[in-house]
Enzyme design. Structure first.
Site, PDB file in Angstrom:
ATOM      1  N   GLY A 252       0.688  -0.628   0.068  1.00  0.00           N
ATOM      2  CA  GLY A 252      -0.516   0.083   0.278  1.00  0.00           C
ATOM      3  C   GLY A 252       1.114   1.151  -0.025  1.00  0.00           C
ATOM      4  CD  GLU A 253       4.359   3.182   2.971  1.00  0.00           C
ATOM      5  OE1 GLU A 253       4.695   2.924   2.117  1.00  0.00           O
ATOM      6  OE2 GLU A 253       4.103   2.203   4.015  1.00  0.00           O
ATOM      7  N   GLY A 254       0.822   3.675  -1.815  1.00  0.00           N
ATOM      8  CA  GLY A 254       0.809   4.184  -3.580  1.00  0.00           C
ATOM      9  C   GLY A 254       2.162   3.730  -3.976  1.00  0.00           C
TER      10      GLY A 254
END
Lengths: 319, 319
Positions: B284-286
């Site tokens: 995640g987190e981009g």
């Protein structure tokens, strides 16, 4: 490969602020770079892209969509900074070096006789070997040579069997051209069948000078403990003889990108190698591997820049 | 999308020194960027990575390997520059902005009641909408929120059916935890079944604040003609309601990376979207989309920097 360094890298990886293993192949790549460079953390301060260019007598069989003079024209384009690999080398922070191998003297048409005799083959291997810098921390191996997907497909079949199955449309040949390409490969395999049991003789008979140079550069990188990124079907076929000579001989190499050229996937299956990217490129020049170098930079940036759980004071798993 | 710009880009692409189409998806990406930015060539001077963080009441069901306080701890880690996304933003030359959405007030446990009422949902959508800069030329949408793969899997099932099939191990939960996660999702789907026919009500009932904010940011980017890179299962699930509301509503978006979280591939199949990368990330987190931004930079570098056949005086095809 340096196992102690790999373990030190893994120990740090486990303490970084992310769930264990959640950076996937980026974690594997960091460990692989560290193990072959023998240092923790690994570095990408001096990556180099080596592009070898040569001409092929088999173009007389009508196997390519472009005439042979395009090889030298593209070498001039590399020198002028106008090719895809120039842009990708700049973006990925890699030095780019082009080596032309006797462009005015194509290899022999291998449907009629061996592409190279032993001297010519070993000269090309040596030229590639000498191009790898002692202080490079990664080497990307690329090529340019009108007709060389025919040589790559012929060499792949010589090593792993299957006649024309590795042949594809290359720079964009039509169906009739593809039929000529398959016929040329099958003719060459028949003509040289007594030599093809020896992987290096196969590379001399149905390969090419740039393929031989890539083989030499791959060997030099191994000797110098420098990790290697292989590009598409031509650079993969070029190093494939090493795998048959010694099972672990490509452990210092990763394949950057799966070419859209159909035979590349078949060849990687034979070699048991998994490419990092699959973006439909089929250009050569080292272009797919140069894009993959960006992924290596991402891996290294995370490994070296991230905080540990202790540094960031983040809670442990609840389970 | 601006069709005239796309055609101008294609016309240049055809004249660059490479066989037609040989840069594969890089060529498609350049055309897509140009069409949505409405300029030729497109630019990546001001890409921004927006990460939205929120907490989830459904963590009370024991669905995550980490406690909820890790969300705020990771937000602090983002602020301190210690997370993976900080390193990837720096490497890819993107601005990084983190938006915390009421971390001290988790959504309601959606196994018992709707995660958000209409006001809370629209507040979060609006917060995301407002984060997209007018002058951004690309937006990467990422997230952080302990428990949010449960929300993403529940929302995916609410939109496309199939109960717990989108559930995976998230940050690394064990088999019992995965069973609890599936049970929580199925309980939620049953409880809210009368609301799930409306994609936006589904997003309010079983989504989360960061998912709602991503939906809002995706809408804002569309309004401002800014192309979007979506990250993993959470950011994909977040924008999925838009696809059900209007078939072409995600045409300005590409998926950067296929998450190792099993449900992501299933969700992309439902949406008919093909990720650019498949490197086994599940953070995640981009992060996956930020790595894909490097591929966009490669596409743009080739398109803008390469010479044309005329400039390089290279021969035409022989066939």
């Amino acid at each position: 490969a340096d196992q102690a360094t790999a373990e030190a890298v893994s120990a740090r990886e486990a303490r970084l602020t992310k769930p264990s293993g959640s950076l996937g192949r980026l974690e594997d790549l960091t460990a692989w770079l560290a193990a072959w460079q023998g240092r923790n953390p690994p570095r990408l301060d001096r990556p180099e892209i080596l592009v070898f260019a040569a001409n092929h007598g088999v173009t007389a069989q009508g196997v390519s969509a472009y005439p042979s003079e395009v090889t030298a024209q593209m070498v001039a384009n590399f020198a002028a900074g106008g090719a895809a690999i120039n842009q990708l080398a700049c973006l990925s922070g890699a030095a780019l070096r082009i080596t032309s191998l006797s462009l005015d003297t194509p290899t022999a048409d291998f449907t009629k006789k061996p592409a190279m005799d032993e001297t010519a083959f070993l000269d090309a291997v040596g030229a590639g070997y000498d191009e790898v810098s002692d202080d490079a921390d990664l080497v990307v191996l690329g090529e340019m040579g009108i007709g060389n997907t025919t040589a790559a497909a012929a060499l792949s079949a010589a090593l792993f069997g299957g006649g024309g199955r590795f042949a594809g449309t290359g720079t964009g040949i039509d169906d009739q051209g593809l039929a000529r390409k398959r016929a040329a490969i099958e003719k060459a395999l028949e003509r040289h069948k007594d030599a093809l049991g020896d992987p290096l003789r196969a590379a001399a008979c149905v390969g090419g000078r740039e393929l031989a140079a890539i083989l030499g550069a791959c060997l030099a990188a191994r000797h110098k403990h420098i990790p290697v990124l292989i590009d598409g079907i031509v650079s993969t076929a070029a190093v494939a003889p090493l795998k048959l000579l010694r099972e672990d001989s490509l452990d210092h190499a990763r394949v950057g990108h799966l070419s859209a050229e159909a035979g590349h996937g078949l060849l990687l299956d034979e070699l048991g190698m998994t490419p990092l990217l699959d973006l439909g490129l089929r250009l050569g020049e080292g272009s797919g591997a140069a894009v993959a170098l960006l992924v290596l930079r991402a891996a290294l940036a995370c490994h070296t820049g991230m905080a540990t759980f202790e540094e960031a004071q983040i809670s442990d798993k609840s389970s």
